[in-house]
Design an enzyme around this catalytic site. Sequence first.
Site, PDB file in Angstrom:
ATOM      1  N   LYS A 122       0.811  -1.214   0.000  1.00 38.26           N
ATOM      2  CA  LYS A 122       0.000   0.000   0.000  1.00 38.26           C
ATOM      3  C   LYS A 122       0.848   1.270   0.000  1.00 38.26           C
ATOM      4  O   LYS A 122       0.366   2.338  -0.376  1.00 38.26           O
ATOM      5  CB  LYS A 122      -0.972  -0.020   1.170  1.00 38.26           C
TER       6      LYS A 122
HETATM    7  C1  LIG Z   1      -4.401  -4.517   1.128  1.00 37.49           C
HETATM    8  C2  LIG Z   1      -3.625  -5.768   1.012  1.00 37.49           C
HETATM    9  C3  LIG Z   1      -3.977  -6.776   0.073  1.00 37.49           C
HETATM   10  C4  LIG Z   1      -5.200  -6.682  -0.800  1.00 37.49           C
HETATM   11  O1  LIG Z   1      -5.097  -5.689  -1.789  1.00 37.49           O
HETATM   12  P1  LIG Z   1      -6.424  -5.170  -2.518  1.00 37.49           P
HETATM   13  O2  LIG Z   1      -5.976  -4.017  -3.334  1.00 37.49           O
HETATM   14  O3  LIG Z   1      -7.347  -4.745  -1.415  1.00 37.49           O
HETATM   15  O4  LIG Z   1      -6.967  -6.280  -3.318  1.00 37.49           O
HETATM   16  C5  LIG Z   1      -3.169  -7.894  -0.007  1.00 37.49           C
HETATM   17  N1  LIG Z   1      -2.096  -8.056   0.792  1.00 37.49           N
HETATM   18  C6  LIG Z   1      -1.734  -7.121   1.700  1.00 37.49           C
HETATM   19  C7  LIG Z   1      -0.550  -7.375   2.557  1.00 37.49           C
HETATM   20  C8  LIG Z   1      -2.475  -5.939   1.832  1.00 37.49           C
HETATM   21  O5  LIG Z   1      -2.104  -5.029   2.747  1.00 37.49           O
END
Ligand SMILES: *Cc1c(COP(=O)(O)O)cnc(C)c1O
Length: 529
Positions: A122
């Site tokens: 993120k």
């Molecule tokens: C947010 C997240 C996901 C999922 O990503 P999306 O964009 O919501 O599909 C997968 N793995 C981790 C570690 C995350 O923080």
Amino acid sequence: MASHTPSQRYLSTRGGSYSLSFEEVVLKGLASDGGLFIPQEIPSLPSDWATRWRDFGFNELAFEILSLYISPVEIPPTDLKSLIQRSYETFRAPETTPLITLNEEENLHILELFHGPTFAFKDVALQLLGNLFEYFLVRRNRGRAGKERHHLTVVGATSGDTGSAAIYGLRGKIDVSIFILHPKGRVSPVQEAQMTSVLDANVHNLAVEGTFDDCQDIVKALFNDPIINKTHNLAAVNSINWARILAQTTYYIHAYLSLVRSAPSFSENSKLRFVVPTGNFGDILAGYFIKRMGLPIEKLIIATNANDILHRFWQSGSYETNPVHGRVVEAGVKETLSPAMDILVSSNFERLLWFLAYEVYGNKNDINASRKAAGEKVGTWLSDLKTRGGFSVDPSILKAARVDFESERVSDTQTLTTIKKFYHSVPPYILDPHTAVGVTASLRSISRNPPLQTHHISLATAHPAKFADAVKLALGGRDGFVFEEEVVPVELRELEGRERRVIDVGRGVGWEGIREIVVEEVEREVEEE
Ligand SMILES: *Cc1c(COP(=O)(O)O)cnc(C)c1O
């Protein structure tokens, strides 16, 4: 350059707004009709991208891609370059998102997206989003002082990853405050330490007595509250913000070019599959956009945990929150070893639905009528989801969805087995549980698609140190395995002893009490400026 679309505009997936600018969609986050923003047109990569961009680094690629979506009138190219530069200089890896080959015979590669400040993917989007917020606000506030300044108040709920990445993206930014609510004692110790040890004056952590759902309800109540909306510009940082999707497109093309440069067996005739651990569908949606823009991707593979609403959709064409197993109706989110993917519905899926409806129900000769038809269809589906808990699509929509995507569901047991397997491979690699869900799905795809012709890139979404419980469950008790030594990087070890700041919110406080806290804290900040 003919492929540039200097007048790129945005519309809402539910048909309520049209022709908005990039700045408007980034600051608003969600459309006023409840829909999500999408670009009116998906631009194409320039015809010579594969040769001209071959040796470009991450920032140069980000600049090229973002320029296709942001008009130079809105953000002049020199400013955009500097925003990108500042966003990614916080990453520890020189390549920003390095590509590692996990198994050469099987052509299985892993795209490490966790080298940003909070060790999760993120960061790629939220580092940029923070700088964009600040850039737009500072520009709006030129020549204004004190209370006249346009101030943004970001409010969000987190079960861990989003909150820490958002705080690191927004800390110290001018004219922005951030309030993150987390359920007290229910986020992992690393995530709690990450969030609460950020001491910048504009960062406010609220530890709420209750669950993540309680936190989310409070945030929703604030967004719906006419009183605070009169005095404060509330903004969201969850993955519905278009800028987050856009920022994530860069690493797909970066990974492709890394493969071209480094893997001798990867040629023009090779097929490429990206495998993405999926929750809210934001990460993989970026892959869909770059595929539509012309990056040669054969398939995008959605990997879910037991919260499998997307997997069930790709099996059946029905998008249902409460699946019926036998005669038992299951309700609610299941707790798994990959908590960042524990979701009931995937908010960004709505964006894909719009493009599918546009393609299937649209009329090639009338763009406006097609947009209207798509918006209406999406509106109907989403309203059925709200009132009836689900909806089913026509076979033609499901067929269109299967052109670009496949799906896999992975259990906790399979996740642990995969973590063990790669710890014992040579050289060993320690997967976090989310990444392991993706790698498990990759192995299944490899078994169906001979690796001679096909390469798989599995997205690594978090560093294993962030999810100690699952990694220890998989590897604990092995000869000589010491989690703290083998897994935890020094930056995370140091967090332990840091000073923390957090506002404790008792059960009785309620959302109106939290509204008071927000108002007071913003007031104090603005006065101190
Ligand atoms: C947010 C997240 C996901 C999922 O990503 P999306 O964009 O919501 O599909 C997968 N793995 C981790 C570690 C995350 O923080």
